[in-house]
Design a protein around this motif. Structure first.
Motif, short mmCIF file in Angstrom:
data_model
loop_
_atom_site.label_atom_id
_atom_site.label_comp_id
_atom_site.label_asym_id
_atom_site.label_seq_id
_atom_site.Cartn_x
_atom_site.Cartn_y
_atom_site.Cartn_z
N UNK A 15 -1.32 -7.03 -10.15
CA UNK A 15 -2.73 -6.81 -9.83
C UNK A 15 -2.83 -5.65 -8.84
N UNK A 16 -3.94 -4.96 -8.84
CA UNK A 16 -4.25 -3.92 -7.86
C UNK A 16 -5.71 -4.08 -7.47
N UNK A 17 -5.97 -3.98 -6.17
CA UNK A 17 -7.33 -4.10 -5.66
C UNK A 17 -7.57 -2.95 -4.69
N UNK A 18 -8.82 -2.56 -4.57
CA UNK A 18 -9.20 -1.56 -3.58
C UNK A 18 -9.69 -2.29 -2.34
N UNK A 19 -9.18 -1.88 -1.19
CA UNK A 19 -9.60 -2.48 0.07
C UNK A 19 -9.66 -1.41 1.15
N UNK A 20 -10.86 -1.15 1.64
CA UNK A 20 -11.08 -0.19 2.73
C UNK A 20 -10.47 1.18 2.44
N UNK A 21 -10.58 1.62 1.18
CA UNK A 21 -10.10 2.94 0.80
C UNK A 21 -8.64 3.00 0.38
N UNK A 22 -7.95 1.85 0.39
CA UNK A 22 -6.55 1.80 0.00
C UNK A 22 -6.41 1.00 -1.29
N UNK A 23 -5.36 1.33 -2.06
CA UNK A 23 -5.04 0.54 -3.25
C UNK A 23 -3.93 -0.43 -2.85
N UNK A 24 -4.22 -1.71 -2.97
CA UNK A 24 -3.24 -2.75 -2.66
C UNK A 24 -2.61 -3.20 -3.98
N UNK A 25 -1.29 -3.02 -4.08
CA UNK A 25 -0.52 -3.44 -5.25
C UNK A 25 -0.01 -4.84 -4.96
N UNK A 26 -0.45 -5.83 -5.74
CA UNK A 26 -0.05 -7.22 -5.52
C UNK A 26 1.03 -7.59 -6.52
N UNK A 27 2.04 -8.32 -6.04
CA UNK A 27 3.11 -8.74 -6.93
C UNK A 27 4.26 -9.38 -6.20
N UNK A 28 5.41 -9.40 -6.86
CA UNK A 28 6.60 -10.05 -6.32
C UNK A 28 7.79 -9.10 -6.40
N UNK A 29 8.72 -9.28 -5.48
CA UNK A 29 9.96 -8.51 -5.48
C UNK A 29 10.95 -9.20 -6.41
N UNK A 30 11.65 -8.43 -7.22
CA UNK A 30 12.56 -9.01 -8.20
C UNK A 30 13.76 -8.08 -8.41
N UNK A 62 11.04 -1.58 2.46
CA UNK A 62 10.53 -1.35 3.82
C UNK A 62 9.55 -0.18 3.85
N UNK A 63 8.75 -0.13 4.91
CA UNK A 63 7.86 1.01 5.15
C UNK A 63 8.70 2.28 5.16
N UNK A 64 8.25 3.28 4.42
CA UNK A 64 8.98 4.55 4.36
C UNK A 64 9.89 4.67 3.15
N UNK A 65 10.22 3.55 2.48
CA UNK A 65 11.04 3.62 1.27
C UNK A 65 10.29 4.38 0.19
N UNK A 101 0.86 -1.18 0.00
CA UNK A 101 0.00 0.00 0.00
C UNK A 101 0.90 1.23 0.00
N UNK A 102 0.63 2.16 -0.91
CA UNK A 102 1.40 3.40 -1.02
C UNK A 102 0.53 4.58 -0.57
N UNK A 103 1.17 5.70 -0.22
CA UNK A 103 0.39 6.87 0.15
C UNK A 103 -0.33 7.48 -1.04
N UNK A 104 0.18 7.25 -2.26
CA UNK A 104 -0.48 7.65 -3.50
C UNK A 104 0.02 6.76 -4.62
N UNK A 105 -0.82 6.62 -5.64
CA UNK A 105 -0.48 5.69 -6.72
C UNK A 105 -1.16 6.12 -8.01
N UNK A 106 -0.52 5.88 -9.13
CA UNK A 106 -1.14 6.13 -10.43
C UNK A 106 -1.61 4.82 -11.07
#
Length: 167
Positions: free
Chosen positions: A49-64, A78-81, A15-20
């Protein structure tokens, strides 16, 4: 989120503070793309994938690890990056075209079949669309041909597309 070399990639949600990135909604699939770590561009979170959950955009994927980028060898996000969002705009363009075609199809069905025809659902991908609508009986072939003619005419006219954000 941690990258473990040699291990099978784990699926995460970020989850990011903002997303396009557009999230899945109304039958239209979500954007895909990459979140690049600003402090180490070689570390990427590949968003599938991206889904909306409780007002947040959840970006689903893998680290590579992006082998084409120089990096510091960081293995964690990490949180804050700070990250840079890179949407796959080619795919989004194909999604948008097919989404627009659902509106053209709805318009054509109301003209060629009946004014009370209404969309009941849809699936919009980057390669195709499915359009569900109400009809008390099977649509005759001549009306289907007319629907296709209307849609193709609208596409050929390359009319401007207007958007409006509604609550």
């Amino acid at each position: 989120v941690e990258l473990t070399e040699g291990a099978e990639a784990k699926q995460y949600g970020i989850v990011l503070d903002k997303s396009n990135f557009y999230y899945e909604s109304g039958g239209q699939l979500a954007d895909s793309g990459v979140l690049s770590l600003e402090s180490d561009p070689s570390l990427e979170f590949v968003v599938d994938d991206c889904q909306s959950s409780k007002g947040f955009i959840v970006h689903a994927g893998v680290l590579d690890r992006n082998a084409d980028e120089e990096g510091s060898g960081t293995t964690q996000l990490k949180v804050g990056d700070k990250v840079t969002c890179k949407v796959n705009y080619d795919r989004r363009g194909d999604l948008a075209k097919n989404h627009t075609c659902t509106h053209l199809l709805n318009f054509a069905l109301r003209k060629a079949v009946a004014a009370n025809v209404d969309q009941k659902g849809s699936l919009v991908t980057d390669r195709r669309l499915r359009f569900d609508f109400n009809s008390p009986k099977a649509v005759p072939l001549d009306q289907l041909v007319n629907v296709e003619t209307i849609v193709r005419k609208q596409i050929r006219e390359s009319l401007p597309v207007h958007t409006k954000v509604v609550p």
